[in-house]
Design an enzyme around this catalytic site. Structure first.
Site, PDB file in Angstrom:
ATOM      1  N   GLU A 196       0.852  -1.195   0.000  1.00 34.02           N
ATOM      2  CA  GLU A 196       0.000   0.000   0.000  1.00 34.02           C
ATOM      3  C   GLU A 196       0.885   1.242   0.000  1.00 34.02           C
ATOM      4  OE1 GLU A 196      -3.374   1.025  -0.062  1.00 34.02           O
ATOM      5  OE2 GLU A 196      -2.342   2.966   0.014  1.00 34.02           O
ATOM      6  N   ASP A 303     -22.677   4.547  -7.897  1.00 35.97           N
ATOM      7  CA  ASP A 303     -21.240   4.696  -8.116  1.00 35.97           C
ATOM      8  C   ASP A 303     -20.908   5.729  -9.189  1.00 35.97           C
ATOM      9  OD1 ASP A 303     -20.884   2.751  -6.253  1.00 35.97           O
ATOM     10  OD2 ASP A 303     -19.704   1.393  -7.528  1.00 35.97           O
ATOM     11  N   HIS A 436     -29.456 -10.570  26.416  1.00 40.48           N
ATOM     12  CA  HIS A 436     -28.199 -11.175  26.892  1.00 40.48           C
ATOM     13  C   HIS A 436     -28.248 -12.686  26.673  1.00 40.48           C
ATOM     14  CE1 HIS A 436     -24.747 -11.943  29.431  1.00 40.48           C
ATOM     15  NE2 HIS A 436     -25.443 -12.876  30.045  1.00 40.48           N
TER      16      HIS A 436
HETATM   17  P1  FAD Z   1     -23.355  -1.233 -10.470  1.00 47.03           P
HETATM   18  O1  FAD Z   1     -23.679  -2.175  -9.435  1.00 47.03           O
HETATM   19  O2  FAD Z   1     -21.995  -1.108 -10.915  1.00 47.03           O
HETATM   20  O3  FAD Z   1     -24.383  -1.393 -11.609  1.00 47.03           O
HETATM   21  C1  FAD Z   1     -24.283  -0.695 -12.787  1.00 47.03           C
HETATM   22  C2  FAD Z   1     -24.918  -1.515 -13.876  1.00 47.03           C
HETATM   23  O4  FAD Z   1     -25.087  -0.702 -15.006  1.00 47.03           O
HETATM   24  C3  FAD Z   1     -24.058  -2.681 -14.316  1.00 47.03           C
HETATM   25  O5  FAD Z   1     -24.797  -3.873 -14.232  1.00 47.03           O
HETATM   26  C4  FAD Z   1     -23.683  -2.373 -15.757  1.00 47.03           C
HETATM   27  O6  FAD Z   1     -23.644  -3.540 -16.539  1.00 47.03           O
HETATM   28  C5  FAD Z   1     -24.841  -1.480 -16.159  1.00 47.03           C
HETATM   29  N1  FAD Z   1     -24.538  -0.556 -17.262  1.00 47.03           N
HETATM   30  C6  FAD Z   1     -23.462   0.254 -17.358  1.00 47.03           C
HETATM   31  N2  FAD Z   1     -23.553   1.017 -18.478  1.00 47.03           N
HETATM   32  C7  FAD Z   1     -24.689   0.639 -19.101  1.00 47.03           C
HETATM   33  C8  FAD Z   1     -25.326   1.054 -20.251  1.00 47.03           C
HETATM   34  N3  FAD Z   1     -24.827   2.017 -21.029  1.00 47.03           N
HETATM   35  N4  FAD Z   1     -26.486   0.472 -20.614  1.00 47.03           N
HETATM   36  C9  FAD Z   1     -27.024  -0.490 -19.820  1.00 47.03           C
HETATM   37  N5  FAD Z   1     -26.460  -0.928 -18.698  1.00 47.03           N
HETATM   38  C10 FAD Z   1     -25.302  -0.352 -18.333  1.00 47.03           C
HETATM   39  N6  FAD Z   1     -20.508  -2.475  -1.814  1.00 47.03           N
HETATM   40  C11 FAD Z   1     -21.111  -2.674  -0.638  1.00 47.03           C
HETATM   41  O7  FAD Z   1     -21.942  -1.872  -0.227  1.00 47.03           O
HETATM   42  N7  FAD Z   1     -20.811  -3.774   0.114  1.00 47.03           N
HETATM   43  C12 FAD Z   1     -19.906  -4.676  -0.275  1.00 47.03           C
HETATM   44  O8  FAD Z   1     -19.656  -5.643   0.423  1.00 47.03           O
HETATM   45  C13 FAD Z   1     -19.258  -4.485  -1.501  1.00 47.03           C
HETATM   46  N8  FAD Z   1     -18.342  -5.388  -1.936  1.00 47.03           N
HETATM   47  C14 FAD Z   1     -17.761  -5.203  -3.151  1.00 47.03           C
HETATM   48  C15 FAD Z   1     -16.839  -6.123  -3.596  1.00 47.03           C
HETATM   49  C16 FAD Z   1     -16.226  -5.949  -4.810  1.00 47.03           C
HETATM   50  C17 FAD Z   1     -15.231  -6.960  -5.265  1.00 47.03           C
HETATM   51  C18 FAD Z   1     -16.571  -4.857  -5.607  1.00 47.03           C
HETATM   52  C19 FAD Z   1     -15.954  -4.681  -6.948  1.00 47.03           C
HETATM   53  C20 FAD Z   1     -17.511  -3.920  -5.194  1.00 47.03           C
HETATM   54  C21 FAD Z   1     -18.094  -4.084  -3.948  1.00 47.03           C
HETATM   55  N9  FAD Z   1     -19.011  -3.151  -3.467  1.00 47.03           N
HETATM   56  C22 FAD Z   1     -19.606  -3.358  -2.266  1.00 47.03           C
HETATM   57  C23 FAD Z   1     -19.372  -1.950  -4.242  1.00 47.03           C
HETATM   58  C24 FAD Z   1     -20.741  -2.143  -4.899  1.00 47.03           C
HETATM   59  O9  FAD Z   1     -20.724  -3.292  -5.682  1.00 47.03           O
HETATM   60  C25 FAD Z   1     -21.102  -0.933  -5.701  1.00 47.03           C
HETATM   61  O10 FAD Z   1     -21.016   0.203  -4.897  1.00 47.03           O
HETATM   62  C26 FAD Z   1     -22.507  -1.026  -6.230  1.00 47.03           C
HETATM   63  O11 FAD Z   1     -22.666  -2.170  -7.020  1.00 47.03           O
HETATM   64  C27 FAD Z   1     -22.843   0.224  -7.035  1.00 47.03           C
HETATM   65  O12 FAD Z   1     -24.128   0.105  -7.511  1.00 47.03           O
HETATM   66  P2  FAD Z   1     -24.615   0.861  -8.825  1.00 47.03           P
HETATM   67  O13 FAD Z   1     -26.010   0.485  -9.009  1.00 47.03           O
HETATM   68  O14 FAD Z   1     -24.276   2.273  -8.728  1.00 47.03           O
HETATM   69  O15 FAD Z   1     -23.711   0.287  -9.973  1.00 47.03           O
END
Ligand code: FAD
Length: 853
Positions: A196, A303, A436
């Protein structure tokens, strides 16, 4: 496929599908477009598959360490493909579940890559949809860095699909994703090395929690290299090698797999967002406080807008956005209670303010800790690593942050999240019955520890310790505590029956009060700190007594002296133990300063048998013969003639004691004031008249009520030595009062002291604080006697803010105990109501008959 909708959501992750379901619930014709699988990163490549595999590694660890639990298993092995298969099944089931929910919710699900194609139009693989509002929820993608040899590494998607557990795994990046995989593979037997760049892995987590994790990982043979910059990844010896530099020196780690986990970036690829008028900041979509983008009718969540990139935050934003669209309610996301869970071993979870953050931002907090080693439930689970830490506002007790490392930390955080979101206090947490033996008891214990009254861990009492609970003797765990159920009850009964004793923290007075004894020197430190503590105690007592008054626990009238602490403590402690104190009926602080147990004072206010006057004095009369404390005998100034009587008694008995009579400025407007002063002078009585001129005079400031506004000058009329002192200055009050008291002791002549102070509040809650102008109040508040004394102590290096904080915490805890004691004390028995009362029935009080007096 073409169609027209009210709302079209792009992206089927936890942000998108939740938004779509909520939009449909709100009556919108809704469609959702997903180019891959429904559920997004979270279900398919993130939260769910990782946690499914982590469950396998946890079970493996449990099986290998089951012997002490009576679980004997030979030849325990780990079947990685089986774990993978289960993980895939879990993911498939959840994806199907989401698809089913969308269908059942009336949402049209469309498969394909969506692109913004002009106002209200979305192109999905060549077909056009129309929408009144569009919600972009396209999530994030794995971040890439220009690292030489990056092509040799694997990312968080690929590591989920490994064919076998690597023997040696190097993890580049100490963020959440990297640390979760590090924990998982270390448990499965990989030799894990983390590299890191920052000085700490899990930078967003308080260092004390990270230390526990790092120690656990080290126990599994893992290594963490912080402040280490990876230079390149190369092929080496049939495997891989990560070369890095740290502190100007080079290092290398051999590995058969290298996980590159350096974060995620918002994903807008192929969306044509900017063409549609959506503003981007680097990769992130810019939204306003309602989650609306710069383009009309286009919203974004999850995200893709950056910020807290977590699944539950994405879902929360999804709901906010569509509720804003529907006009159902105006929702501005509030992130102050967004929890963060990290599925390492032990698990880590935190919500709200961190300790480091508080320090950096100069936010004062009180901290309480409870180690899982003291939790009965953790002990039964065999998982005693870690602790719960809470941060709260020192004044209001509001929970500001909770930090947990230990078993099921990610579940435990829910209670703290609810508390922070709803502004609950430590007391509200600790007054909630926790089952408890359970792990959530640990949050309650940490809340108690922050208030200095942990039950199952030792409370820190040392003046230098900033926080509440400390490590615990094993016998004091919730599981083994002797103080439970019946025993606890008996313990309390005994306490109630115990005679009222002087309170232990009464400052030990030096034999002579003079300038040397009060100098701000190291030799006097203990005494000076005890004075400071006494002032804090009196103030807190009064504040809390007012609350009890408003709850109708205290009847009659409950006076406040807030702002007069220096006058009270300085005046009372200028006396010797044999001197007599006569006070008016606002004497709670006077009684405490004299050494009467605050519990007995509060119990008196509550009208309880354990009070100083056995609950017969109500809120007005405090009395303690042993301490020669003759508290309140009547309304304003009513006790001044009684002090004259006290002076006569001392003279007749040829004692060298002084009668100290304390009264407010209001008392100087009545005839009894003049009569008493006159008599004391005419008969040479050893009385020191001590006027607490707090400038309220029961609503009539003295300058409005009298031609002689400087009260001490009135005493001159009776040929009495009289002085005026700064009542906001503790040391001045004490020194000059002591001088007057000792002179009176020597020559039996009455004297007069006027202490100029200020009452910060009305006489009580029923007396509005309206006599003084705002400027006047402002001016006096700046002279707060406690703050002024703290400055003196601080400037002379005898104490610091940390210590004052601890005193406040301890005093707060003490006053809570005091209230609890008073509350739980018995009422006087009806048959005994006249016991101790001078108006008692003659037949019942043979000891008072004339022949015996
Ligand atoms: P996403 O889940 O990323 O969904 C976005 C979707 O949009 C995707 O399915 C993609 O295919 C689709 N998409 C993109 N562009 C297009 C387009 N133009 N047309 C149609 N579809 C499209 N978060 C937690 O809270 N707890 C956890 O334990 C956790 N563990 C994680 C572990 C890993 C390994 C990773 C990588 C992430 C983890 N996260 C966790 C983070 C979490 O997965 C994300 O914060 C969350 O999925 C975000 O949700 P979202 O709906 O914004 O986007």
């Amino acid at each position: 496929m073409a169609g027209s909708f009210d709302v079209v959501v792009i992206g089927g992750g936890p942000g998108g599908y939740v938004a779509a379901l909520r939009a449909a619930q709100l009556g919108a014709r809704t469609a959702i477009v997903e180019k891959d699988r429904m559920g997004g990163t979270c279900l398919v490549r993130g939260c769910i598959p990782t946690k499914a595999l982590l469950q396998s590694s946890e079970l493996y660890t449990l099986a290998k360490t089951g012997e002490p639990f009576g679980l004997l298993a030979d030849n325990v092995r780990f079947d990685w493909p089986a774990a993978q298969k289960r993980k895939t099944a879990v993911v498939d089931q959840l994806v199907k579940g989401v698809e089913g929910l969308l269908k059942a919710g009336g949402v049209t699900s469309l498969k394909g890559a969506a692109r913004l194609a002009g106002r209200g139009a979305i192109d999905v693989d060549g077909e056009t949809l129309q929408a009144k509002d569009i919600v972009i929820a396209t999530g994030s993608a794995i971040a890439r860095i220009p690292l030489p040899g990056a092509e040799l590494t694997i990312d968080s998607d690929q590591i989920l699909e490994l064919r076998e557990v690597p023997r040696h795994l190097a993890v580049i990046g100490g963020g959440v994703v990297g640390m979760e995989f590090a924990a998982m593979f270390a448990a499965l037997g990989s030799k894990v090395t983390v590299l890191e760049m920052l000085p700490q892995v899990l930078a967003m987590v308080d260092a004390d929690l990270v230390n526990v994790y790092a120690k656990h990982l080290a126990g599994l043979g893992g290594e963490i290299h912080t402040s280490s910059k990876v230079d390149k990844v190369v092929k080496h010896d049939g495997g891989l090698q990560v070369q890095f530099s740290a502190g100007g020196e080079g290092g290398a780690v051999d590995a058969d797999q290298v996980l590159l986990a350096v974060g995620r970036v918002p994903y807008t690829h192929g969306l044509d967002a900017e063409k549609a008028g959506v503003k981007l900041d680097r990769y992130r979509i810019v939204v306003d406080e309602r989650l609306h983008t710069d383009a009309d009718g286009i919203w974004a969540i999850g995200d893709v807008i950056g910020g807290i990139m977590l699944a539950h935050v994405a879902s929360y934003e999804g709901v906010c956005a569509v509720e804003n669209i529907a006009g159902h309610s105006r929702r501005t996301p509030d992130y102050h209670a967004a929890p963060n869970c990290i599925y390492t071993d032990p698990e880590i979870a935190h919500v709200g303010l961190g300790e480091k953050e508080a320090k950096e931002q100069g936010i004062a907090v009180k901290v309480g800790r409870f180690p899982f080693a003291a939790s009965g439930r953790a002990l039964t689970l065999g998982q005693t690593e870690g602790f719960v830490k809470v941060l709260a506002d020192p004044e209001s007790g509001k929970l500001l942050g909770a930090h947990i490392i230990g078993p099921r930390a990610t579940d435990l955080i829910a209670e703290a999240t609810l508390a922070i979101q709803n502004g609950l206090t430590l007391e509200q947490i600790d007054l909630t019955i926790h089952a408890h033996p359970t792990l959530p008891e640990s949050l309650m214990e940490a809340a108690l520890a922050a208030q200095g009254r942990a039950i199952h861990s030792a409370n820190r009492r040392s003046a230098n310790s900033p926080s509440g609970g400390s490590a615990v003797p094993s016998g004091g765990s919730a599981a083994t505590s002797p103080l439970r159920g019946q025993d606890m009850h008996h313990n309390q009964e005994k306490q109630m029956a115990a005679p009222v004793k002087p309170s232990p923290p009464t400052p030990p007075s030096p034999s002579t009060i003079n300038a040397k004894a009060l100098a701000l020197t190291k030799e006097n430190r203990d005494f000076l700190l005890a004075l400071h503590r006494q002032m804090q105690l009196i103030r807190r007592f009064e504040e809390r007594a007012q609350e009890q008054y408003t709850k109708a626990k205290i009847g009659g009238y409950c006076h406040l002296n807030i702002g007069e602490e220096a006058t009270v403590v300085g005046g009372v402690l200028a006396l010797k133990t044999n001197d007599y104190i006569f006070t008016s009926y606002r004497e709670h602080g006077h009684a405490i300063a004299r050494g009467i147990d605050p519990k007995a004072v509060m119990a008196e206010l509550f009208g309880k048998e354990t009070g100083t006057s056995h609950g017969r004095g109500g809120s007005m009369h405090m009395f303690d013969a042993k301490l020669r404390f003759m508290g309140g005998y009547g309304i304003v100034g009513g006790h001044l003639p009684l002090a004259v009587g006290g002076g006569w008694a001392v003279r007749y008995q040829k004692q060298k004691d002084v009668v100290f009579c304390m009264f407010g400025d209001g008392a100087t407007n009545i005839g009894a004031f003049h009569e008493s002063l006159n008599m004391s002078k005419v008969f040479d009585l050893p009385v020191v008249w001590f006027c607490i001129n707090n400038r309220y005079g029961m609503g009539t400031p003295v300058e409005a009520a009298s031609a002689v506004a400087e009260i001490y000058k009135k005493a001159c009329a009776y040929d009495m030595e009289s002085i005026q002192v700064d009542g906001m200055n503790l040391r001045e009050v004490m020194l000059r009062t002591s001088e007057m008291v000792e002179k009176t002791r020597n020559d039996s002549q009455p004297r007069f002291v006027e202490a100029l102070c200020y009452r910060f509040k009305g006489h009580s809650v029923v007396d509005p604080d309206k006599y003084r102008s705002n400027e006047d109040k402002e001016k006096w508040r700046k002279a707060d006697p406690i703050v002024a004394f703290e400055h003196e102590l601080e400037k002379s290096g005898l104490a610091d803010e940390e210590l004052f904080k601890t005193v406040r915490q301890e005093v707060d805890a003490q006053v809570r105990d005091v209230i609890q004691f008073a509350d739980e004390s018995p009422d006087p028995k009806t048959d005994d109501l006249y016991k101790y009362v001078y108006a008692g029935q003659w037949e019942n009080r043979p000891e008072l008959r004339a022949e015996k007096v």
